[in-house]
Design an enzyme around this catalytic site. Structure first.
Site, PDB file in Angstrom:
ATOM      1  N   ARG A  53      23.377 -21.602   1.673  1.00  0.00           N
ATOM      2  CA  ARG A  53      22.879 -21.181   3.031  1.00  0.00           C
ATOM      3  C   ARG A  53      23.481 -19.632   3.040  1.00  0.00           C
ATOM      4  NH1 ARG A  53      27.350 -19.595   3.507  1.00  0.00           N
ATOM      5  NH2 ARG A  53      26.913 -18.924   5.681  1.00  0.00           N
ATOM      6  N   GLN A 202      30.943 -23.091  10.224  1.00  0.00           N
ATOM      7  CA  GLN A 202      30.764 -22.518   8.717  1.00  0.00           C
ATOM      8  C   GLN A 202      31.993 -21.419   8.662  1.00  0.00           C
ATOM      9  OE1 GLN A 202      28.232 -22.454  10.787  1.00  0.00           O
ATOM     10  NE2 GLN A 202      26.162 -22.115   9.602  1.00  0.00           N
ATOM     11  N   ASP A 243      20.943 -12.498   9.219  1.00  0.00           N
ATOM     12  CA  ASP A 243      19.844 -13.223   8.562  1.00  0.00           C
ATOM     13  C   ASP A 243      18.487 -12.166   8.732  1.00  0.00           C
ATOM     14  OD1 ASP A 243      20.096 -16.472   7.833  1.00  0.00           O
ATOM     15  OD2 ASP A 243      21.652 -15.472   9.400  1.00  0.00           O
ATOM     16  N   LYS A 254      23.909 -15.946  13.263  1.00  0.00           N
ATOM     17  CA  LYS A 254      24.407 -17.283  13.544  1.00  0.00           C
ATOM     18  C   LYS A 254      24.783 -17.143  15.249  1.00  0.00           C
ATOM     19  CE  LYS A 254      24.421 -20.049  11.628  1.00  0.00           C
ATOM     20  NZ  LYS A 254      23.214 -21.114  11.449  1.00  0.00           N
TER      21      LYS A 254
END
EC number: 5.3.1.23
Length: 375
Positions: A53, A202, A243, A254
């Site tokens: 990821r 995460q 991202d 996120k």
């Protein structure tokens, strides 16, 4: 970066010369485990399940997924099918689309008999470029940290980060963490507040794990702690990855990033976003309404993984039976809340003008394409 003192990358071609090795990030932090990818479907599954990821690493994994697909079938139809299968795995990360487009373009002008070799070579090139890009991001971002340390040399520079934009999200170094690692290695004292980053944790699972292995001082905090820390002067700099960034500087990252940016804006804490140029979506301007936001399974919210006192890894439910769940994977932070961008080409304002100043060719090309699309 280092795992138990040994330098590692997150993805590599195995000794057999064709299978692809990855670190299975779903096992961290309780177990360091590697996996071997041998097919298109295994590469797609690794992306979907988040065994790999982070936008840059997703792009590299997808490129190797195309190479694995060519081993099974190198026809034109197979190229398109592999491209479409991998593109559907994670809709928010623009590096996925970028890496796949690059492989498809290369393979379209390569004879089928040579596509396997060419696909592996291009995927390896993308991986090496990612390492160099992250290293450059680290050099530019380290100067921000150095400047903060010069202002107050008698204590560590306190940074806050969200999710994992570290070594585990790229091939090596990371984006948001590259400046931190370089500052630490240069002897600049740093301390990192690590958001746990629910629901997949995460920050707690990945960022804290990799910072610890590199010897960087850090503290894991609950997701809603950041605003309090900023109010009390305990954060000098917030730095996150992304991202997708739009042409005008809106940032998809996120879920929870937007709230950190709001707190930073209110308290005057600089809020920087670290990214490679490949993460910029030059064809999109309005991120809030234009970036597709991935929704994920309920179990990520209703359940959590942990280690019991006797060492067993277990997954337990934490939500009452029957309670509905919403699980948005990302949010969008408007450019007005972002202090600036740290890229491989330097620092810039979070604006269309700032990005175009660092990447003039891409900005001009996309502007022409938008005009053509509107015609």
């Amino acid at each position: 970066m280092k795992v138990d003192g040994i330098h590692r990358r997150t993805i590599w071609v195995d000794a057999d010369g064709w299978s692809v090795g990855i670190i299975d990030q779903t096992a961290l932090p309780f177990e360091f485990r590697t996996r071997r990818l041998t097919s298109l479907e295994e590469a797609a599954e690794a992306i979907t399940t988040m065994a790999v990821r982070g936008a840059p690493l997703i792009g590299v994994t997808a490129a190797y997924g195309m190479a694995l697909a060519m081993r099974a079938d190198a026809t034109d139809r197979a190229v398109e099918a592999a491209h479409d299968r991998l593109l559907a795995t994670r809709p928010t990360a623009v590096n996925l689309r970028w890496g796949l487009a690059r492989l498809r373009e290369v393979l379209s002008v390569t004879p089928p008999a040579d596509r396997v070799r060419r696909a592996y070579a291009e995927a390896a090139a993308i991986a090496e470029e990612d390492v160099e890009v992250c290293r450059a991001i680290g050099r530019h971002g380290m100067e921000l940290i150095r400047g903060l340390h010069k202002r107050n040399p008698h204590r560590p520079v306190n940074l806050l980060t969200h999710c994992n934009a570290g070594w585990l999200a790229t091939v090596d170094w990371g984006t948001a963490t590259a400046p931190i690692y370089m500052a630490h290695d240069a002897g600049i004292p740093v301390h990192v507040w690590v958001d746990e980053t629910r629901p997949r944790s995460q920050g707690a699972f990945l960022t804290a794990w990799e910072l610890g292995h590199h010897g960087v001082p850090h503290t894991v905090v609950a997701d809603n702690t950041g605003g309090h820390l900023m109010q009390h002067g305990l954060v000098d700099l917030a730095v996150v990855g992304t991202d997708r960034v739009t042409a005008r500087g809106d940032v998809a990252n996120k879920i929870g990033t937007y709230l950190k940016a709001l707190a930073a804006h209110d308290t005057g804490v600089p809020f920087w976003v670290a990214l490679p140029g490949s993460t910029i979506d030059w064809l999109l301007e309005d991120g809030v309404h234009g970036i597709p936001i991935e929704t994920r399974g309920d179990e990520e919210v209703t359940e959590i993984t942990g280690r019991t006192a006797d060492g067993r890894i277990e997954r337990v439910r934490i939500v009452a039976d029957g309670s509905p769940v919403a699980n948005y994977g990302f949010d969008v932070t408007p450019a007005r809340l972002v202090t600036g961008f740290i890229t491989e080409r330097g620092l810039c304002a979070a604006s269309q003008e700032g990005l175009a100043g660092l990447f003039p060719d891409q900005a001009e090309r996309s502007a022409r394409q938008r005009v053509a699309n509107d015609a």
